[in-house]
Scaffold this motif. Structure first.
Motif, PDB file in Angstrom:
ATOM      1  N   ASP A  72       0.832  -1.207   0.000  1.00  0.00           N
ATOM      2  CA  ASP A  72       0.000   0.000   0.000  1.00  0.00           C
ATOM      3  C   ASP A  72       0.864   1.253   0.000  1.00  0.00           C
ATOM      4  OD1 ASP A  72      -2.281  -1.506  -0.005  1.00  0.00           O
ATOM      5  OD2 ASP A  72      -2.651  -1.341   2.152  1.00  0.00           O
ATOM      6  N   ASP A  73       1.948   1.239   0.767  1.00  0.00           N
ATOM      7  CA  ASP A  73       2.831   2.402   0.832  1.00  0.00           C
ATOM      8  C   ASP A  73       3.474   2.673  -0.524  1.00  0.00           C
ATOM      9  OD1 ASP A  73       4.375   4.449   2.401  1.00  0.00           O
ATOM     10  OD2 ASP A  73       6.056   3.199   1.758  1.00  0.00           O
ATOM     11  N   LYS A  80       0.915   9.232  -6.244  1.00  0.00           N
ATOM     12  CA  LYS A  80       1.198  10.652  -6.037  1.00  0.00           C
ATOM     13  C   LYS A  80       2.287  11.176  -6.971  1.00  0.00           C
ATOM     14  CE  LYS A  80      -0.123  10.725  -1.131  1.00  0.00           C
ATOM     15  NZ  LYS A  80       0.358  10.943   0.260  1.00  0.00           N
ATOM     16  N   SER A  81       2.915  10.292  -7.719  1.00  0.00           N
ATOM     17  CA  SER A  81       4.017  10.682  -8.601  1.00  0.00           C
ATOM     18  C   SER A  81       3.483  11.199  -9.933  1.00  0.00           C
ATOM     19  CB  SER A  81       4.955   9.499  -8.850  1.00  0.00           C
ATOM     20  OG  SER A  81       5.524   9.039  -7.639  1.00  0.00           O
ATOM     21  N   HIS A 196       8.644  -2.046  -2.811  1.00  0.00           N
ATOM     22  CA  HIS A 196       9.316  -0.751  -2.960  1.00  0.00           C
ATOM     23  C   HIS A 196      10.265  -0.727  -4.153  1.00  0.00           C
ATOM     24  CE1 HIS A 196       7.692   1.356   0.486  1.00  0.00           C
ATOM     25  NE2 HIS A 196       7.796   0.241   1.196  1.00  0.00           N
ATOM     26  N   ASN A 197      10.560  -1.889  -4.718  1.00  0.00           N
ATOM     27  CA  ASN A 197      11.329  -1.909  -5.967  1.00  0.00           C
ATOM     28  C   ASN A 197      10.569  -1.205  -7.089  1.00  0.00           C
ATOM     29  OD1 ASN A 197      13.074  -3.457  -4.468  1.00  0.00           O
ATOM     30  ND2 ASN A 197      13.224  -5.131  -5.950  1.00  0.00           N
ATOM     31  N   MET A 198       9.227  -1.198  -7.011  1.00  0.00           N
ATOM     32  CA  MET A 198       8.439  -0.503  -8.020  1.00  0.00           C
ATOM     33  C   MET A 198       8.748   0.989  -8.018  1.00  0.00           C
ATOM     34  SD  MET A 198       4.644  -2.272  -7.947  1.00  0.00           S
ATOM     35  CE  MET A 198       4.278  -1.847  -6.237  1.00  0.00           C
ATOM     36  N   VAL A 199       8.959   1.562  -6.836  1.00  0.00           N
ATOM     37  CA  VAL A 199       9.257   2.988  -6.739  1.00  0.00           C
ATOM     38  C   VAL A 199      10.617   3.284  -7.353  1.00  0.00           C
ATOM     39  CG1 VAL A 199       9.508   4.942  -5.169  1.00  0.00           C
ATOM     40  CG2 VAL A 199       7.825   3.147  -4.672  1.00  0.00           C
ATOM     41  N   ALA A 288      -1.222   1.707 -10.391  1.00  0.00           N
ATOM     42  CA  ALA A 288      -0.851   2.906  -9.641  1.00  0.00           C
ATOM     43  C   ALA A 288      -0.472   4.062 -10.559  1.00  0.00           C
ATOM     44  CB  ALA A 288       0.305   2.595  -8.691  1.00  0.00           C
ATOM     45  N   LEU A 289      -0.071   3.783 -11.790  1.00  0.00           N
ATOM     46  CA  LEU A 289       0.341   4.828 -12.721  1.00  0.00           C
ATOM     47  C   LEU A 289      -0.719   5.114 -13.787  1.00  0.00           C
ATOM     48  CD1 LEU A 289       4.131   3.984 -13.102  1.00  0.00           C
ATOM     49  CD2 LEU A 289       3.118   5.998 -12.025  1.00  0.00           C
TER      50      LEU A 289
END
Length: 498
Positions: A72-73, A80-81, A196-199, A288-289
């Motif tokens: 979720d984080d 938000k990006s 978090h690898n996605m970020v 998410a994108l």
């Protein structure tokens, strides 16, 4: 960037390995393709769709995230990006693909098997971009049609796997699925699926796109720099080679245009459109994108201009087709000999129910013999149903093998044979061979054998750098472009370059 090329494109000289059947010149066409982007309801009926409806379907090749809070984080940060690409850019690609679906363009897709965090640098991006430009120039001149340039870049991180686990010395760990999911080191920490690898993948993709935009609009793509781009390659070919003759003809054309007053310093000659694409595999990242376009009300996946669904995730009732059916991006789907004509029509109806030209690209990966046997039936079904698609050859995936000393490789001759079969079948069926999809790099690697670069099984270990599957090096990719250009040229009825 130095290519290991020590001879003329000798393989081209004989012409026999890729020679077209005569009598198949492309007919001229006055067909006009609408340049208006699709309206908010034209491609799909989205009343029952949103970016998360894929979650109700079976997810093939999905990640195993063990901590929902971390997922979720990561997804919140991505939501938000800023978008990586914009709806107007996506619509521009769609328009160009619409022309290609009508025989008025050719799609060139190329790039790494899988991008990696540790391998990222400006030179690597530049070198692959440069080779794609070199290839596109060859194809433009040879095929006398626009070339649509799409890089497997800025998002091509995830890879499907045949087995969920990998075992070494009696120890089993999750298979390496690409840096966006886990890391290659064979440790429990590295192989754990980390959302978090996605970020990190997002931020690397943003950097890659910044580099590509700078190169495509900042003068690096100036057509007048043809000889500078190709200097290393041309200087290592024999005097009188076909490539030198080709470069001379392009140079003569530029000189003629300048002599009659054509201004070759305008953006038409100094800039180029360049798009990016990747496999739609990791659906949390894609969701998410995904953004709603303020001008049309349509949803676009802003992780890339174009996405494709792979052979292992194209289930008709699966999550990947469910996600793709609702976004406005141009889409691709990979098919092998396992796909029947009936199944292909159902896939097309799911991904492009309104039959919008340019929305769907069929990427064929079979191997030469299976392609000659199976592809005519697929084309016949598409023609019978009146479906609008772009037919693209992926001649590398069906030709992977393992050598006796344990290297995965692909033979240039087998790749060339599949491309020849692709063009032969389209000649026979009266359809348009709309593009090529290659795993390649601008670096002088030794991962695929054959071609003028002279890579053999014995030299594979010299510069075998891939994180995943073997890639064509720059010289091998450019040689293929030459072969394709000659075939496209024959379809126009023009004589070969002598």
């Amino acid at each position: 960037m130095k290519y290991q090329t020590t001879c003329v494109l000798a393989a081209l000289a004989s012409g026999s390995a890729f020679a077209p059947n005569r009598g198949h010149a492309r007919k001229s066409s006055n067909l006009q393709v609408s340049l208006s982007p699709p309206s908010s309801t034209s491609a799909t009926s989205n009343s029952d769709w949103n970016p998360g409806t894929w979650r109700s379907k079976q997810v093939a090749q999905g990640p195993n995230y063990t901590d929902p809070a971390q997922l979720d984080d990561a997804m919140t940060k991505l939501r938000k990006s800023s978008p990586l690409v914009f709806a107007g850019e996506v619509r521009s690609l769609h328009e160009q693909l619409a022309r290609a679906s009508q025989g008025q363009g050719f799609l060139l897709m190329g790039g790494d098997c899988a991008e990696a965090f540790d391998e990222f640098n400006v030179d690597h991006v530049r070198d692959t971009f440069r080779v794609i430009l070199q290839m596109s120039l060859v194809l433009t001149f040879g095929g006398a049609m626009p070339i649509i340039k799409v890089g497997r870049m800025a998002g091509q991180f995830a890879k499907p796997r045949s087995e969920p686990d990998e075992e070494r010395d009696g120890v089993a760990l999750p298979s390496y699925r690409g840096d966006i999911i886990n890391r290659e080191d064979f440790t429990p920490e590295a192989r754990a699926h980390n959302p978090h690898n996605m970020v990190q993948a997002y931020h690397q993709s943003a950097q890659t796109l910044n580099i590509l935009r700078a190169f495509s609009t900042g003068g690096y793509a100036d057509i007048s720099r043809l000889h500078a781009w190709n200097l290393d390659f041309v200087e290592q070919t024999d005097e009188g080679s076909r490539y030198r003759q080709f470069a001379t003809k392009v140079d003569e054309s530029l000189r003629f245009m300048k002599a009659i007053g054509v201004d070759t310093t305008t953006p038409k000659f100094t800039q180029t459109d360049f798009f990016v694409a990747h496999e739609c595999l990791l659906l949390p990242y894609e969701e998410a994108l995904t953004r709603e376009d303020s001008t049309t009300g349509r949803w676009y996946d802003c992780s890339g201009h174009m996405l494709w669904v792979g052979e292992r995730t194209r289930q008709l009732d699966g999550a990947h087709l469910e996600f793709c059916r609702g976004i406005g991006n141009p889409l691709g789907v990979k098919i092998s000999d396992k796909c029947s004509p009936e199944e292909l029509i159902r896939i097309i109806d799911t991904m492009n129910p309104k039959n919008i030209p340019g929305r769907l690209t069929i990427i064929v990966r079979m191997g030469a013999d299976k392609l000659r046997k199976n592809m005519p039936g697929l084309i016949r079904a598409v023609q019978r149903e009146g479906k609008s698609v772009v037919w693209v050859s992926d001649p590398v995936h069906g030709n992977t093998r393992k050598t006796d000393n344990g290297f995965k490789t692909r033979d240039f001759d087998s790749i060339r044979a599949e491309l020849r079969a692709f063009f032969d079948v389209h000649d026979e069926m009266g359809s348009h061979p709309g593009g090529v999809h290659l795993e390649m790099t601008g670096e002088d690697v030794t991962e695929c054998t054959g071609g003028v670069s002279g890579v053999t099984e014995g030299t594979l270990n010299e510069r075998y750098h891939t994180y995943c599957d073997p890639r064509l090096n720059g010289a091998q990719a450019l040689e293929l472009a030459f072969l394709i250009a000659e075939r496209l040229r024959a379809r126009t009825g023009l004589p070969p370059i002598e």
